[in-house]
Design an enzyme around this catalytic site. Structure first.
Site, short mmCIF file in Angstrom:
data_model
loop_
_atom_site.label_atom_id
_atom_site.label_comp_id
_atom_site.label_asym_id
_atom_site.label_seq_id
_atom_site.Cartn_x
_atom_site.Cartn_y
_atom_site.Cartn_z
CG HIS A 246 -7.87 0.20 2.43
ND1 HIS A 246 -8.50 -0.46 3.46
CD2 HIS A 246 -6.99 -0.68 1.92
CE1 HIS A 246 -8.00 -1.68 3.58
NE2 HIS A 246 -7.08 -1.84 2.65
CG HIS B 96 -2.11 -0.93 1.04
ND1 HIS B 96 -2.55 -1.39 -0.18
CD2 HIS B 96 -2.95 -1.48 1.98
CE1 HIS B 96 -3.59 -2.19 0.00
NE2 HIS B 96 -3.85 -2.27 1.29
CD GLU C 203 -8.72 -2.63 -0.68
OE1 GLU C 203 -7.55 -2.37 -1.04
OE2 GLU C 203 -8.99 -3.51 0.16
#
Length: 601
Positions: A407, A332, A550
């Site tokens: 997210h 991420h 997502e």
């Protein structure tokens, strides 16, 4: 009754409530005592003693007050229509033109004290943390407005009482008229509920309490014609403000965005019965927002998902990225990424509705990525539809792979309600990404048909989560953490730009969430690693408390593209001096019985 100055501003009438407490113990909660018909002073004192749980009546033998300008002792009746002024001990004065307590108007002290009791009760027992902070800000702003009224009352007791009563009656009528527009909305129900509880707890000054509480709470409610974006500053980081911006639309929906991580921190929307709830998981305290180890609501980049070996090669150069996933892989965007960054903000009202526009300049080499990159995220809440449109753009000084997503964790029951096992999920994907034991994409796409990953038809999530193969998957900690390639034939809509990636619902009377995007994939994560994470309003988020959808590019594509055996769908997105990026995600809320129009906004 031995307490500081107070009064009943409309007289101690039958069914009025007097608030009593013990001997100047200002920190104790006052108790309300109803004045009964034809009550004598002895009866009233007995009721006070009972309410305060005092067994010895002599504890209440002193009760200094004046009725119609004269002091009344124990033997006189407590007349229902008399004005009542109470002072501490014998510190009172008597004037022909009015009744003065401790040299100041009892209205000033009584009204302010009683409003304080009501305000304290509402903040401690009724309001959540965010509403309490907004209420306190409103009180602070109102102080200057109320000051002239208080001063006038102090200078002229009797005229001020009459003038105030008249103004309160007018204010009550105005507020009642304004309140009608909220009666069928969540704001109206909240308003009425708060006023009712405040009345039951603290109506010692009659119309003064009612009007003040109504006015303060009414001031907090969104007024679509004039208030589309509000802001609350909550902390500082590196000398800059951390702020939460709240968007309001004409249907009563509210969405809050924090400039730390460009994160969605609140999404209040109605269900099929008109009930309003906050349906996203988020942190609340500045410390938790700064930590945000579970990426609650945040924007993710430069690359979301896992990058194998924390490196990639582009243009003949190998770039080493931050190792923040088991000290092996890159997750991420790294330690800073977008989720820990403080974004610059512009907010306002656009053609579609109120918006928050956030911009961040990621420096060259941040988390190992090449080139300076300017990234923008624009959240728009549609004015006439309960729909959040999220648009991401990026330009860079050097070629760099990107894979952006949001997210947000959704729980359509409400973020503090039950878990997501009653949610029904449909994903328009016929294939899903194969991963290894470290959840790294291998480059293969697997057929979902007739497997535990087949969500092409609406499927109860709870039943799937109980399946042994899902429940005992150690890599995912017993749940879904998988990417689906969006099937364009299944996902196509009347509009050609966006695909319907997924739908989630909680039943006919619940909520329906449709997720649209122009990105090629959607990742389903069922909150498997949530571990009593600190949330809003004192909530603790446990496993399966929320799910993420997502929208993104296929993961690890920069390391897989072009290799033998890799599906050609794994194509990296490269941003550079001549290659800009733009992507769109839409969260569309409605109810199953009244779904939004197909095709997105």
């Amino acid at each position: 009754y031995n307490h500081h100055e107070t009064m009943a501003d409309e007289g101690l009438k039958q069914e009025n409530i007097v608030f009593v407490s013990l001997n100047g113990d200002y920190d104790s909660k006052p108790v309300g005592v109803v004045v009964k018909e034809n009550a004598s002073l002895a009866d009233f004192l007995a009721d006070c003693a009972a309410a305060l749980k005092i067994t010895e009546k002599k504890a209440l033998k002193r009760c200094f007050y004046m009725s119609n300008g004269a002091e009344v002792d124990d033997a006189d009746d407590l007349m229902p229509n008399d004005k009542l002024f109470v002072s501490d001990g014998e510190a009172y004065k008597k004037k022909e033109e009015g009744l003065i307590s401790s040299g100041l108007s009892a209205l000033s002290f009584g009204a302010s004290w009683a409003y304080g009791a009501a305000s304290t009760f509402a903040k401690e027992k009724i309001m959540d943390e965010q509403t309490r902070k907004q209420f306190e800000e409103a009180e602070a702003k109102a102080a200057d407005t109320l000051a002239p009224l208080v001063q006038t009352v102090k200078e002229a007791a009797t005229p001020a009482v009459a003038w105030t009563d008249k103004k309160l009656n007018v204010a009550t009528e105005v507020i009642a008229e304004k309140k009608k527009q909220f009666d069928e909305s969540e704001q109206g129900r909240y308003l009425n509920s708060t006023i009712q509880q405040a009345k039951e707890a603290s109506i010692s000054t009659g119309a003064a309490i009612k009007a003040t509480i109504e006015e303060k709470i009414n001031a907090l409610q969104p007024k679509p014609s004039t208030m589309n974006v509000s802001v609350q500053h909550i902390a500082e980081k590196d000398g800059k403000r951390i702020s939460i911006y709240t968007l309001h639309n004409e249907l009563g929906m509210q969405v809050s965005i924090c400039n730390l991580g460009a994160a969605i921190t609140s999404c209040r929307v109605t269900d099929g019965l008109g009930q309003m709830s906050d349906v996203v998981l988020a942190s609340e305290s500045p410390a938790d927002l700064l930590k945000n180890s579970h990426y609650l609501g945040a924007m993710i980049g430069r690359q979301c998902a896992r990058t194998s070996g924390s490196s990639f090669t582009l243009g003949g150069t190998t770039y080493q990225l931050t190792k923040n996933d088991n000290e092996v892989n890159h997750l991420h965007g790294g330690n800073t990424g977008l989720h820990h960054a403080l974004w610059e903000v512009k907010a306002g009202k656009g053609v579609k509705g109120p918006f928050v526009h956030l911009e961040r300049k990621s420096p060259d080499g941040e988390d190992g990525y090449p080139g300076e990159m300017t990234i923008t995220t624009r959240y728009t809440l549609l004015s006439t539809r309960n729909c959040i449109e999220l648009v991401v753009t990026a330009v860079g000084s050097k070629d760099c792979p990107v894979n952006f997503t949001n997210h947000s964790y959704f729980n359509l029951n409400g973020h503090v309600a039950s878990d997501i096992t009653n949610h029904t999920v449909q994903i328009n994907g016929s294939k899903y990404v194969d991963v290894d034991s470290q959840l790294i994409a291998t480059g293969k796409l697997l057929d979902a048909k007739n497997t535990l990953f087949d969500f092409r038809a609406a499927t109860n999530l709870g039943q799937r989560l109980q399946d042994k193969d899902i429940k005992e998957n150690k890599a995912t900690n017993g749940g879904y953490d998988h990417t689906f390639l969006i099937d364009k034939e299944l996902a196509k809509t009347k509009g050609e730009d966006l695909l319907l990636a997924a739908e989630v619902t909680t039943g006919a009377k619940g909520r329906l969430l449709r997720v649209y995007t122009d990105m090629p994939a959607v990742h389903l994560y069922t909150g498997n690693f949530l571990d009593n994470t600190n949330g809003k309003a004192g909530a603790k988020y446990a496993k399966y408390q929320g799910l993420c959808l997502e929208c993104e590019n296929l993961p690890n594509a920069v390391n897989l593209h072009g290799k033998e055996g890799v599906d050609p769908a794994f194509k990296p997105i490269i941003v550079g001096p001549s290659k800009a990026y733009k992507g769109t995600i839409v969260f569309d809320f409605s109810s199953p019985e009244r779904p939004g129009a197909p095709g997105g906004p």
